[in-house]
Design a protein around this motif. Structure first.
Motif, short mmCIF file in Angstrom:
data_model
loop_
_atom_site.label_atom_id
_atom_site.label_comp_id
_atom_site.label_asym_id
_atom_site.label_seq_id
_atom_site.Cartn_x
_atom_site.Cartn_y
_atom_site.Cartn_z
N LEU A 260 -22.35 2.16 -9.04
CA LEU A 260 -21.29 1.78 -8.12
C LEU A 260 -20.34 2.96 -7.96
N ALA A 261 -20.01 3.31 -6.73
CA ALA A 261 -19.15 4.47 -6.51
C ALA A 261 -18.21 4.24 -5.34
N ALA A 262 -17.11 4.98 -5.35
CA ALA A 262 -16.13 4.96 -4.26
C ALA A 262 -15.54 6.35 -4.14
N PRO A 263 -14.94 6.68 -3.00
CA PRO A 263 -14.49 8.06 -2.78
C PRO A 263 -13.29 8.49 -3.63
N THR A 264 -12.42 7.55 -4.02
CA THR A 264 -11.21 7.89 -4.76
C THR A 264 -11.08 7.02 -6.00
N GLY A 265 -10.21 7.47 -6.90
CA GLY A 265 -9.96 6.68 -8.11
C GLY A 265 -9.40 5.31 -7.78
N ALA A 299 -17.80 1.23 -12.14
CA ALA A 299 -17.69 2.06 -10.94
C ALA A 299 -17.18 3.45 -11.30
N SER A 300 -17.56 4.42 -10.48
CA SER A 300 -17.08 5.80 -10.66
C SER A 300 -16.73 6.35 -9.28
N THR A 301 -16.12 7.51 -9.26
CA THR A 301 -15.93 8.17 -7.97
C THR A 301 -17.24 8.84 -7.57
N VAL A 302 -17.40 9.10 -6.29
CA VAL A 302 -18.60 9.78 -5.81
C VAL A 302 -18.71 11.15 -6.46
N HIS A 303 -17.57 11.84 -6.59
CA HIS A 303 -17.57 13.16 -7.23
C HIS A 303 -18.10 13.08 -8.66
#
Length: 646
Positions: A260-265, A299-303
């Motif tokens: 699971l990922a998202a662009p920002t914290g 979840a983590s950031t995409v980076h």
């Protein structure tokens, strides 16, 4: 045509940055070097002892220097502004509008400005394109027609005749994304999961009377395809759908590894919260083992997912070292830049699935590209996209949700002007006593503190300074935000934060002060966008690994001196607010028009709340913003729909 005089005037109209000037000089030096037999691009620099023939060639090349410097400026300026390539016609229109609307900020004034505008109008895009072609013919080691040739610049003419100039890597990013998604979108299961089975997964689905139920159709689409997009505005149930998709995937493919990922914290934290809340709404038909697996997903950031750090030339995971996951889910995908999307798909293992969720009408990434919006316009991907229509939060503030819909859908200029007027007359509907929708012109600068104090009192924020624990302070921080379009000026983020300290009676860095992290930091594990509060000379941040039970592990705390760069966050930019949601939002636009003001920015600001919304904006500024849709120059749609390859 482009010459030294034109270039000098252009630099007065829009000063070149140091890197733009240096890149221009580099292209000039490169153009003076003879092409090698293997057509590789030679190293930077020039011949150390030129002979007479080379002197003559250098003198001849000087006639082209202005054009090289011009192209270097355009390429880097367009990338800086979020475009993946240069469209000369777009540049001409934008520069004319800038010069005609500017007051005394430009160094190009009086007769010189008039002469430059005349020269700009006389300069045809076709003439510039012909000049680029001439450069490409003379210097094939610098400008190529295909990214695979490895030339620093790529000049590409699309099937519709539109000519685009790229820095090579951005063309390659587009082609990589297009190729992967075109292939993946064709791969789907021969058997679609029956809607009757999907309806048993979530209590929301089993209670639904919608026909058709777009949420269940979105689940059906996503579980049957290797690649899918689910898009819809706030409140349309994207996270409800995601929980159901993950439950079915974990049930049918228990061995799969899921990321699971998202662009920002901030978006990452919201995604984590949404998954936890979504598990609670899964029906009894979902086993406890599946629910436990969903709750264990972090979840983590995409980076972080692809291992991208500022000190590294490329991510840890790439085409030669793939991610181990069978399914990757990216939330708030509208904020994912073109480079990051390309880096992610390069790192996926050959059979991996990708699911993107986001609002295609929101602001694009602050970096290059508008990937989600572009993908949602592609005919090639039409069968892989599910659009959620119904807003389930309308019961909280239906005036706000209807207004947001009008912002997205209104195109006619007269209708947009009327919408801008209507903002100031809209009121919550009868029966929604807790809702608020109020727009007014901004207070005079000398009366700003008093106006903010009134907001604080009416929204019962005056008890903020009296909090006794991090929980008390986060209740305020998570429920209220001032959103501004700009950082500077009376109505910019910096001044608004300073004023709020005084209005609330909270000295900087006293208990209750909210701080936002500005950079990803591996040492602390904090990410850009993470928000904490000061308490007893420590800064407390929500712990993403908290199990919801042990209060001791609910927060992580750090001394102020141990934090990466941060800033106050009573107020934040609308761009930074993406991925967030609050109960109360005060949105503030500046006294004068600014290029950052767009229709998407207004929409994003409005949709950060579901209950109480106030807007301070001059009527003409709001109208101008609504009439200015964001346009990111890109060849991604054509690359997908036309099947373009290298």
């Amino acid at each position: 045509m482009i010459n030294d005089n034109f270039l000098d005037q252009l630099k007065l109209a829009t000063p070149f940055s140091t890197i733009e000037s240096e890149f221009g000089r580099f292209l000039c030096r490169l153009s003076r070097m003879p092409a090698r037999a293997d057509n590789d691009v030679p190293a930077a620099g020039g011949p150390s002892v030129p002979d007479a023939a080379e002197d003559h060639a250098a003198d001849s090349a000087k006639d082209k220097d202005a054009l090289w410097c011009f192209l270097a400026h355009l390429l880097l300026r367009y990338v800086r502004d979020g475009h993946s390539c240069v469209d000369v016609e777009h540049w001409q229109q934008a520069l004319r509008a800038q010069l005609q609307n500017e007051d005394d900020k430009s160094a190009l004034t009086g007769e010189a400005r008039g002469n430059f505008l005349a020269a700009l109008s006389a300069l045809s895009a076709a003439a510039v394109h012909d000049a680029i072609r001439a450069l490409a013919n003379a210097h094939p080691q610098i400008i190529g027609s295909q990214a695979e040739l490895g030339t620093p610049l790529v000049f590409h003419v699309e099937a519709n005749g539109q000519a685009l100039l790229y820095l090579n890597k951005y063309r390659q990013y587009e082609l990589d994304v297009a190729a992967w998604m075109r292939q993946a979108a064709q791969e789907q299961s021969d058997h679609k999961l029956p809607l009757t089975d999907i309806g048993k997964v979530s209590t929301y689905f089993s209670d639904s009377t919608d026909s058709p139920d777009y949420q269940q159709l979105a689940v059906q689409l996503a579980v049957s395809r290797r690649f899918a997009i689910i898009t819809g505005g706030p409140g349309t149930g994207k996270t409800t759908v995601l929980s159901a998709i993950l439950a079915l995937i974990c049930r049918d493919h228990p061995q799969w590894r899921i990321a699971l990922a998202a662009p920002t914290g901030k978006a990452k934290a919201r995604m984590q919260e949404a998954i936890t809340a979504g598990v609670e709404n899964l029906s009894g038909d979902v086993s406890s083992e599946v629910k436990e697996k969903l709750l264990s997903l972090q979840a983590s950031t995409v980076h972080t997912l692809i291992g991208l750090r500022p000190d590294m030339a490329k991510p840890i995971f790439h085409a030669e070292k793939r991610l181990p996951y069978d399914l990757v889910v990216v939330d708030e995908a509208s904020m994912v830049s073109l480079p990051n999307m390309a880096q992610l798909i390069r790192a996926l293992k050959p059979a991996a699935r990708l699911l993107l969720l986001g609002d295609k009408d929101q602001l694009s990434s602050v970096e290059t590209g508008s990937v989600l919006a572009d993908l949602c316009k592609c005919q090639t991907l039409k069968g892989a996209i599910a659009v959620l229509h119904k807003n389930y939060r309308a019961k909280n503030n239906s005036t706000l949700t209807k207004c947001a819909q009008r912002v997205v859908e209104t195109e006619d200029s007269a209708a947009i002007a009327q919408l801008a007027e209507d903002f100031y007359a809209m009121r919550p509907e009868v029966g929604q006593a807790d809702a608020e929708f109020a727009a007014s012109v901004p207070p005079e600068s000398g009366k700003l503190a008093g106006a903010l104090k009134k907001v604080v009192e009416e929204w019962r924020l005056d008890g903020w300074k009296d909090g006794k624990s991090p929980d008390d302070f986060f209740a305020y921080v998570n429920s209220f935000k001032i959103l501004a379009s700009n950082r500077e000026g009376v109505f910019g983020v910096n001044n608004l934060n300073e004023q709020m300290c005084k209005v609330l009676g909270i000295a900087p860095f006293a208990n209750g002060t909210p701080l936002m992290i500005l950079e990803n930091n591996k040492l602390t594990g904090l990410n850009n966008g993470d928000i904490g509060v000061v308490f007893n000379q420590q800064v407390f941040f929500p712990n993403p690994a908290w199990d919801g039970k042990d209060p001791v592990t609910k927060y992580r705390n750090f001394p102020l001196g141990g934090l990466p760069p941060y800033e106050l966050v009573y107020a934040m930019t609308i761009h930074k607010s993406q991925g967030s949601g609050y109960q109360k939002v005060l949105m503030v636009l500046p006294e004068k028009d600014n290029p950052v003001l767009t229709r998407e920015l207004v929409y994003t600001g409005i949709t950060r709340t579901e209950l109480k919304f106030r807007l301070w904006a001059p009527k003409e500024v709001l109208k101008t913003a609504l009439q200015r849709p964001t346009r990111r120059i890109s060849g991604l749609i054509a690359a997908l729909d036309n099947g373009e390859r290298q």
